[in-house]
Design a protein around this motif. Structure first.
Motif, PDB file in Angstrom:
ATOM      1  N   MET A  22       0.834  -1.205   0.000  1.00 25.00           N
ATOM      2  CA  MET A  22       0.000   0.000   0.000  1.00 25.00           C
ATOM      3  C   MET A  22       0.869   1.255   0.000  1.00 25.00           C
ATOM      4  O   MET A  22       1.739   1.419   0.855  1.00 25.00           O
ATOM      5  CB  MET A  22      -0.908   0.004   1.235  1.00 25.00           C
ATOM      6  N   ILE A  78      -8.146   1.894  -0.551  1.00 24.88           N
ATOM      7  CA  ILE A  78      -7.874   0.821   0.403  1.00 24.88           C
ATOM      8  C   ILE A  78      -9.136   0.317   1.099  1.00 24.88           C
ATOM      9  O   ILE A  78      -9.253  -0.877   1.394  1.00 24.88           O
ATOM     10  CB  ILE A  78      -6.793   1.255   1.433  1.00 24.88           C
ATOM     11  N   ASN A  88       2.267  -0.964   4.663  1.00 20.28           N
ATOM     12  CA  ASN A  88       2.232   0.463   4.350  1.00 20.28           C
ATOM     13  C   ASN A  88       3.636   0.919   3.970  1.00 20.28           C
ATOM     14  O   ASN A  88       4.525   1.040   4.815  1.00 20.28           O
ATOM     15  CB  ASN A  88       1.718   1.258   5.556  1.00 20.28           C
ATOM     16  N   GLU A 129      -5.320   6.058  -0.219  1.00 20.74           N
ATOM     17  CA  GLU A 129      -6.477   6.406   0.610  1.00 20.74           C
ATOM     18  C   GLU A 129      -7.792   6.353  -0.163  1.00 20.74           C
ATOM     19  O   GLU A 129      -8.852   6.126   0.421  1.00 20.74           O
ATOM     20  CB  GLU A 129      -6.284   7.783   1.245  1.00 20.74           C
ATOM     21  N   SER A 139      -3.988   6.772   4.066  1.00 24.93           N
ATOM     22  CA  SER A 139      -4.206   5.326   3.904  1.00 24.93           C
ATOM     23  C   SER A 139      -3.745   4.529   5.125  1.00 24.93           C
ATOM     24  O   SER A 139      -4.371   3.537   5.505  1.00 24.93           O
ATOM     25  CB  SER A 139      -3.526   4.820   2.634  1.00 24.93           C
ATOM     26  N   SER A 185       3.455   5.538   3.073  1.00 21.98           N
ATOM     27  CA  SER A 185       2.423   6.454   2.560  1.00 21.98           C
ATOM     28  C   SER A 185       2.406   7.753   3.373  1.00 21.98           C
ATOM     29  O   SER A 185       2.554   7.743   4.599  1.00 21.98           O
ATOM     30  CB  SER A 185       1.042   5.792   2.651  1.00 21.98           C
TER      31      SER A 185
END
Length: 350
Positions: free
Chosen positions: A12, A19, A42, A16, A49, A45
């Motif tokens: 990711m 997800i 993650n 945002e 998100s 980010s």
């Protein structure tokens, strides 16, 4: 707590907008969720998100884990997920895509009862954001489950090659880890390495008809858009050279080299389509293609010979200012001719 049969690894970055839809698609069936591990990675980010994912983790602590790391690219996030996932099998799901809830239930139930396999191939759906059209990519087999050896897969390559992508492949976690390779980091197109450098070791392959993954296309920000392919052509070259670099090691360790050559040649052909038919500046594309073709010749004479005819055809098409649509039509006609030839042979045998 039930043993996890499938880990869903979600790389990711700045996701945002997507997800929540991705995660919601995984949470529709409580019994199915019991056997899932959802591992969100993650990748540094800077948008919301991470907070959105953390909220889902708090609601589903038995099923969702969140790994925070500095930005290193898609391959880096997948590497981190593979290191920490606990499921018997794992599947990579990009954060801007989602799964079919019905497909997830069907695939999970089959994973629970099927014979062990190194690699599982499931169908997937391509969803075009612009036209809203969907296209299903699945095996033409009649039975719900089919077990193959790699030799059988390569013998019927046209039937299965569409499933050999990030969207169709599920790996047994221990099998993948034993291969010992890591995806290239800091670049796009690592999904090509994800298939070519691992799947050749598979001795037992299970093919399912169910469509699991929904792949979203039609967004200019995607790495697969023509604009980004041109912009990131050196990254594509880096991944291809990384695949070629391990050729001798794969052969020494007993990987299926026919599969590897099929897969790498397919990726090289896509590269030459990009530089010769997709570049807005055709001269710049030809320069890039000639330069990279010389590198392929230096690294692997066998691959160089295998792609030479496709290189020359695409180079000439570019000189004549033909476009990709014509190339795809020619491929479709050749595929249709091959299928008719196969049917003719079968009728003669009957």
């Amino acid at each position: 707590m039930a043993e996890k049969i499938l880990s869903i690894i979600i790389p990711m970055y700045q996701a945002e907008r997507f997800i929540a839809k991705c995660l919601d698609s995984l949470l529709t069936d409580q019994r199915c969720l019991t056997y899932l591990e959802i591992l969100i990675v993650n990748d540094g980010s800077r948008d919301r998100s991470g907070k959105i994912a953390a909220g889902y983790r708090e609601k589903y602590p038995d099923s969702i884990r969140l790994i925070e790391k500095e930005n290193g690219g898609h391959g880096s996030a997948v590497n981190a997920g593979v290191e920490q996932c606990s499921g018997k099998y794992f599947k990579v799901l990009d954060a801007d895509d989602w799964v079919s809830p019905g497909g997830l239930k069907a695939v999970t139930e089959k994973l629970l009862v099927m014979e062990e396999a190194d690699m599982v191939l499931a169908g997937f759906t391509i969803y075009d954001m612009n036209t809203k059209k969907v296209r299903h990519i699945r095996s033409r087999q009649k039975q719900g489950l089919r077990y193959l050896q790699m030799e059988e897969l390569t013998a019927d390559w046209d039937c299965y090659k569409g499933l050999l992508s990030l969207h169709g492949v599920i790996y047994r976690t221990d099998f993948y880890r034993m291969a010992g390779y890591r995806l290239p980091e800091g670049v796009y197109y690592d999904d090509a390495y994800f298939i070519a450098s691992f799947a050749g070791f598979a001795r037992r392959i299970c093919v399912m008809k169910d469509c699991l993954y929904v792949y979203r296309v039609g967004c200019e920000s995607q790495s697969t858009s023509n604009q980004n392919r041109q912009k990131c052509i050196r990254q594509m070259e880096h991944v291809l050279l990384s695949m070629i670099r391990i050729e001798d090691d794969l052969e020494r360790r007993g990987a299926d080299m026919l599969f590897w050559r099929f897969r790498v040649c397919s990726c090289l052909a896509d590269y030459f389509v990009t530089v010769f038919l997709r570049f807005s500046d055709r001269k710049a594309g030809r320069r890039a293609g000639r330069r990279f073709y010389r590198k392929v010749r230096q690294k692997s004479r066998r691959l160089w010979k295998a792609v030479r005819s496709r290189y020359l055809i695409l180079y000439m098409m570019g000189l004549l200012h033909m476009d990709e649509c014509l190339f795809l039509k020619l491929l479709e006609l050749r595929s249709l001719k091959n299928r008719k030839g196969i049917c003719h042979v079968k009728r003669r045998e009957d």
